[in-house]
Design a protein around this motif. Sequence first.
Motif, PDB file in Angstrom:
ATOM      1  N   GLU A   9       0.945  -1.251   0.041  1.00  0.00           N
ATOM      2  CA  GLU A   9      -0.177   0.076   0.184  1.00  0.00           C
ATOM      3  C   GLU A   9       0.699   1.393  -0.025  1.00  0.00           C
ATOM      4  O   GLU A   9       0.595   1.877  -0.964  1.00  0.00           O
ATOM      5  CB  GLU A   9      -0.836  -0.068   1.223  1.00  0.00           C
ATOM      6  N   LEU A  10       1.687   1.286   0.754  1.00  0.00           N
ATOM      7  CA  LEU A  10       2.756   2.460   0.984  1.00  0.00           C
ATOM      8  C   LEU A  10       3.614   2.483  -0.006  1.00  0.00           C
ATOM      9  O   LEU A  10       3.847   3.738  -0.831  1.00  0.00           O
ATOM     10  CB  LEU A  10       3.471   2.317   2.190  1.00  0.00           C
ATOM     11  N   GLY A  25       3.502  16.371  -6.270  1.00  0.00           N
ATOM     12  CA  GLY A  25       2.257  16.747  -5.883  1.00  0.00           C
ATOM     13  C   GLY A  25       1.069  16.122  -5.056  1.00  0.00           C
ATOM     14  O   GLY A  25      -0.011  16.432  -5.026  1.00  0.00           O
ATOM     15  N   ARG A  26       1.558  15.011  -4.760  1.00  0.00           N
ATOM     16  CA  ARG A  26       0.770  14.305  -3.730  1.00  0.00           C
ATOM     17  C   ARG A  26       1.403  14.342  -2.158  1.00  0.00           C
ATOM     18  O   ARG A  26       2.618  14.628  -2.074  1.00  0.00           O
ATOM     19  CB  ARG A  26       0.517  12.701  -3.908  1.00  0.00           C
ATOM     20  N   LYS A  27       0.745  14.270  -1.066  1.00  0.00           N
ATOM     21  CA  LYS A  27       1.067  13.881   0.124  1.00  0.00           C
ATOM     22  C   LYS A  27       2.107  12.703   0.146  1.00  0.00           C
ATOM     23  O   LYS A  27       2.176  11.795  -0.350  1.00  0.00           O
ATOM     24  CB  LYS A  27       0.081  13.572   1.119  1.00  0.00           C
ATOM     25  N   THR A  28       3.437  13.179   0.736  1.00  0.00           N
ATOM     26  CA  THR A  28       4.323  12.098   0.944  1.00  0.00           C
ATOM     27  C   THR A  28       3.796  11.064   1.837  1.00  0.00           C
ATOM     28  O   THR A  28       3.108  11.028   2.560  1.00  0.00           O
ATOM     29  CB  THR A  28       5.781  12.807   1.731  1.00  0.00           C
ATOM     30  N   ALA A  29       4.607   9.703   1.622  1.00  0.00           N
ATOM     31  CA  ALA A  29       3.985   8.569   2.396  1.00  0.00           C
ATOM     32  C   ALA A  29       4.173   8.919   3.891  1.00  0.00           C
ATOM     33  O   ALA A  29       3.210   8.375   4.691  1.00  0.00           O
ATOM     34  CB  ALA A  29       4.933   7.463   2.214  1.00  0.00           C
ATOM     35  N   VAL A  72       9.596   0.602   5.006  1.00  0.00           N
ATOM     36  CA  VAL A  72       9.003   0.223   3.757  1.00  0.00           C
ATOM     37  C   VAL A  72      10.323   0.495   2.596  1.00  0.00           C
ATOM     38  O   VAL A  72      10.412  -0.388   1.762  1.00  0.00           O
ATOM     39  CB  VAL A  72       7.811   0.737   3.218  1.00  0.00           C
ATOM     40  N   GLY A  73      11.008   1.448   2.768  1.00  0.00           N
ATOM     41  CA  GLY A  73      12.085   1.760   2.110  1.00  0.00           C
ATOM     42  C   GLY A  73      13.091   0.644   2.211  1.00  0.00           C
ATOM     43  O   GLY A  73      13.901   0.293   1.177  1.00  0.00           O
ATOM     44  N   ASP A  74      13.425   0.222   3.330  1.00  0.00           N
ATOM     45  CA  ASP A  74      14.221  -0.825   3.766  1.00  0.00           C
ATOM     46  C   ASP A  74      13.818  -2.304   3.063  1.00  0.00           C
ATOM     47  O   ASP A  74      14.699  -2.950   2.550  1.00  0.00           O
ATOM     48  CB  ASP A  74      14.367  -1.113   4.994  1.00  0.00           C
TER      49      ASP A  74
END
Length: 338
Positions: free
Chosen positions: A48-49, A109-113, A125-127
């Motif tokens: 999802e993220l 242009g969107r909210k950051t995760a 999630v980056g990891d």
Amino acid sequence: MGVVVNLEEGKRGAGSIKRLIELTADDMARVNELILSKAGSDVELIPELAWHLISSGGKRLRPMLTLAAAQMFGYSGEGHVKLATSVEFMHTATLLHDDVVDESDLRRGRKTARMIWGNQASVLVGDFLLGQAFRMMVDVGSLEALDVLSTAAAIIAEGEVMQLDVSKNLETTEDEYLSVIKAKTAALFSAAAEVGPIVAGASRNDRAALRSFGMNLGLAFQLVDDALDYGGSTTDLGKNVGDDFREGKVTLPVILSYRRGSEEERQFWKKAIEENETDQAALDKAVRLMNKHGAIGDTISRARHFGEIARDALAPLKNEPQKVALIDVIDFCISRVA
């Protein structure tokens, strides 16, 4: 859900990545399928993220560089698709981590995760994406490609720490700043371009040519972004104009303006960058000072310089369609501020 490829061109159409997109279209379709597969997880929050950022657009330049560079030397296996996907996952992980470090609210242009799921989830999630990237590198079975990409991952992390050291430091020199963006941005461009010829079994000279091309393209790309933050549009930049200023980032236009300014002007920069006085009026004044001292124009000149080095790096290679497409990328990069 498919991956959105942004076909955005330069302001006057002087540069285009259309040829690169066309040459890599079939392989990018395979990359997109692999992204869908490898971003999946039984832990619901992870896909999802991840998809919040992966599906939000972007030019996808880095994986296309890998694909085109492999094609240039006649490669027809599966390895370049896995490496290109690894490169895109590394880039996505870096963006997730960057937004946490920079406390950014918007991305493309969107909210950051991090604004939706929080800093902890974004980092983790980056990891996960980095872990998936390295699994795919291992699957390819090329120790040389693994070495290049793993080295790039370490250099990017070093660049993040270097940026912390120069954050809000108006005494940062141009050389110090170039070292930061060489690590943070250009290292992945360089690795993305080099692993293509590696998996294709090209010569060391060919590898070196693509490595140099990618490094200098990455430097040019970042410097253009720096200029656009003070003189571009949200469409050109993929984020809000003035975000660097509001976040107190010391980029090259700021460095040059501060160095060239009067004592009164330096006091303005100290209040803006060090004390976070970054409202719209302050941004407008910052742009005026940059124009007064030629800081934006000189930043663009530096970008063009690195673009020419990237072009020269490709000169010894055979005139394959992919080479022409890579030259187009240089023109596209610079044309964003044309």
